[in-house]
Design an enzyme around this catalytic site. Structure first.
Site, mmCIF file in Angstrom:
data_model
loop_
_atom_site.group_PDB
_atom_site.id
_atom_site.type_symbol
_atom_site.label_atom_id
_atom_site.label_comp_id
_atom_site.label_asym_id
_atom_site.label_seq_id
_atom_site.Cartn_x
_atom_site.Cartn_y
_atom_site.Cartn_z
ATOM 1 N N HIS A 1 33.335 15.054 26.656
ATOM 2 C CA HIS A 1 31.901 15.326 26.841
ATOM 3 C C HIS A 1 31.522 16.700 26.296
ATOM 4 C CE1 HIS A 1 31.762 17.780 30.836
ATOM 5 N NE2 HIS A 1 32.857 18.065 30.163
ATOM 6 N N ALA A 2 32.500 17.567 26.110
ATOM 7 C CA ALA A 2 32.231 18.899 25.578
ATOM 8 C C ALA A 2 32.287 18.922 24.052
ATOM 9 C CB ALA A 2 33.227 19.909 26.144
#
Length: 410
Positions: free
Chosen positions: A317-318
């Site tokens: 997600h980063a």
């Protein structure tokens, strides 16, 4: 009127109509007689609607004001944490003068800070040891800010307020282009990972902060999936190792082994924290460590047999798709021809824009601000996995807004 949207137009129209009605139906002369013979019921309905409308507008005003002031609560917690107030109170309650002396703070300002903290649920007021002198003590929330607390919450506060605070301050001028990241603008063009690499003190804080992040939703993650089915768990960029150590230490997992692959930027600080965690969980003999960049060849350990699981927990997600895809391909390559599994533990957004919770939406903004990452919905995860030749075979959504997704080679 073109500047207004949503419920604003009908509300203003209602205000106008009721206002006109009020002029004619509610106006009375000095003798208390209405100039227009309106029934009391109609006048009561108009008055009740006006009162409701005013309450509605006041609630909306209060809600927006609360949103605008949310930053102050986080700064209160951070200030108390870095001044070590919780540590100063760990031995027992202290009066204001004694506490101010212990943390080297002005008594008057510390009092006002603690008043706000108590209103937020941080710290508690204790019975005074001398008449008229306030005394303070820890509670369950403030103890989380102890420097030695295993939760790592003190360091999460420091990471968010010292590294991320200024980046969020550039959100307003960081959405004009996908290439200008708020974090980079706040730190002279330096990216998030480069910043950690070049600032050893902040890197150490970040390593400890990951302990707190890895503990979020841990019980649900443990109970929401059959981790015993895997012969070995390879935790990719698991940072502190809280997740892996907890699984290996669970009852019935005595024969299970694990490998923790940490980011190169956390070499040293991360391994020190992980070694302590492994020892505290009694799994040092079954938990090995390595470091490296997942984008580099040879960093993802090769699968040594069937039934092994590669875990990516809140890592992808980063990263934008163009960075997440090479990581997935490295994992695919490391699996070889073995019957291995890829387990993703990530937030899975609902498909509609209005269905996301504030936690999900703000998390999506946070990873965008720091590293151009993004939270994804189920179809976006499925598409990303397919691009790396994986097939999504299972998805379990949990109440903590995380989802456990299992994929195999397609």
């Amino acid at each position: 009127m073109q500047l207004l949207s949503g419920w604003a137009k009908p509300v203003l129209a209602a205000v106008f109509v009721v206002g006109v009605a009020g002029i004619f139906y509610l106006r009375e002369d000095v003798k208390g007689r209405s100039h227009v013979k309106a029934s009391r019921s109609w006048r009561g309905i108009c008055a009740a609607f006006l009162r409701w409308l005013l309450r509605k507008l006041q609630r909306d005003t209060d809600q927006l004001a609360e949103i605008a002031m949310n930053f102050s609560a986080s700064q209160v917690a951070y200030t108390l944490a870095v001044h070590g107030v919780a540590d100063a109170l760990e031995a027992g309650p202290k009066t204001l003068p004694a506490l101010a002396e212990a943390v080297e703070a002005d008594p008057g300002r510390l009092y006002r800070l603690l008043r706000a903290a108590i209103a937020l649920g941080l710290f508690s007021e204790a019975p005074s040891s001398s008449q008229g002198a306030p005394a303070f003590c820890n509670n369950s929330l403030s103890r989380l800010m102890l420097e030695g607390h295993p939760s790592g919450m003190r360091f999460l506060l420091m990471h968010l307020m010292e590294d991320c605070w200024t980046a969020w301050g550039h959100l307003h001028d960081g959405i004009d282009t996908p290439y200008a990241l708020p974090f980079d603008r706040a730190h002279g063009g330096e990216s998030f990972w480069s910043y950690l690499k070049n600032h050893p003190a902040q890197r150490k804080v970040f390593a400890r902060a990951m302990t707190a992040l890895n503990s979020f939703g841990m019980s649900e993650v443990m109970q929401g999936h059959d981790w015993l089915q895997y012969t070995k768990i390879i935790d990719l960029h698991g940072d502190s190792g809280t997740f892996l150590a907890t699984i290996l230490a669970a009852r019935g997992h005595e024969g299970q082994k694990g490998i923790l692959v940490q980011p190169s930027v956390l070499a040293g600080e991360g391994q020190e924290v992980s070694a302590r965690l492994a020892a505290s969980h009694g799994v040092s003999d079954r938990m090995s460590f390595t470091t490296g960049d997942l984008h580099q060849p040879g960093v993802v350990p090769a699968c040594s047999g069937p039934g092994e699981a590669y875990v990516l927990r809140c890592i992808l997600h980063a990263q934008p798709d163009m960075d997440a895809l090479p990581v997935l391909k490295r994992v695919h390559e490391a699996m070889g021809e073995q019957r291995a599994y890829l387990v993703l533990i990530e937030r899975c957004l609902p498909p509609g824009i209005s269905q996301a919770t504030s936690q999900q939406a703000l998390s999506d903004l946070h990873v965008m601000v720091l590293a151009n990452g993004r939270e994804r919905n189920l179809e976006e995860w499925r598409s990303l996995l397919q691009s790396a030749s994986f097939k999504l075979i299972y998805c379990h959504a949990m109440q903590n807004s995380l989802a456990i997704m299992v994929a195999m080679r397609g």
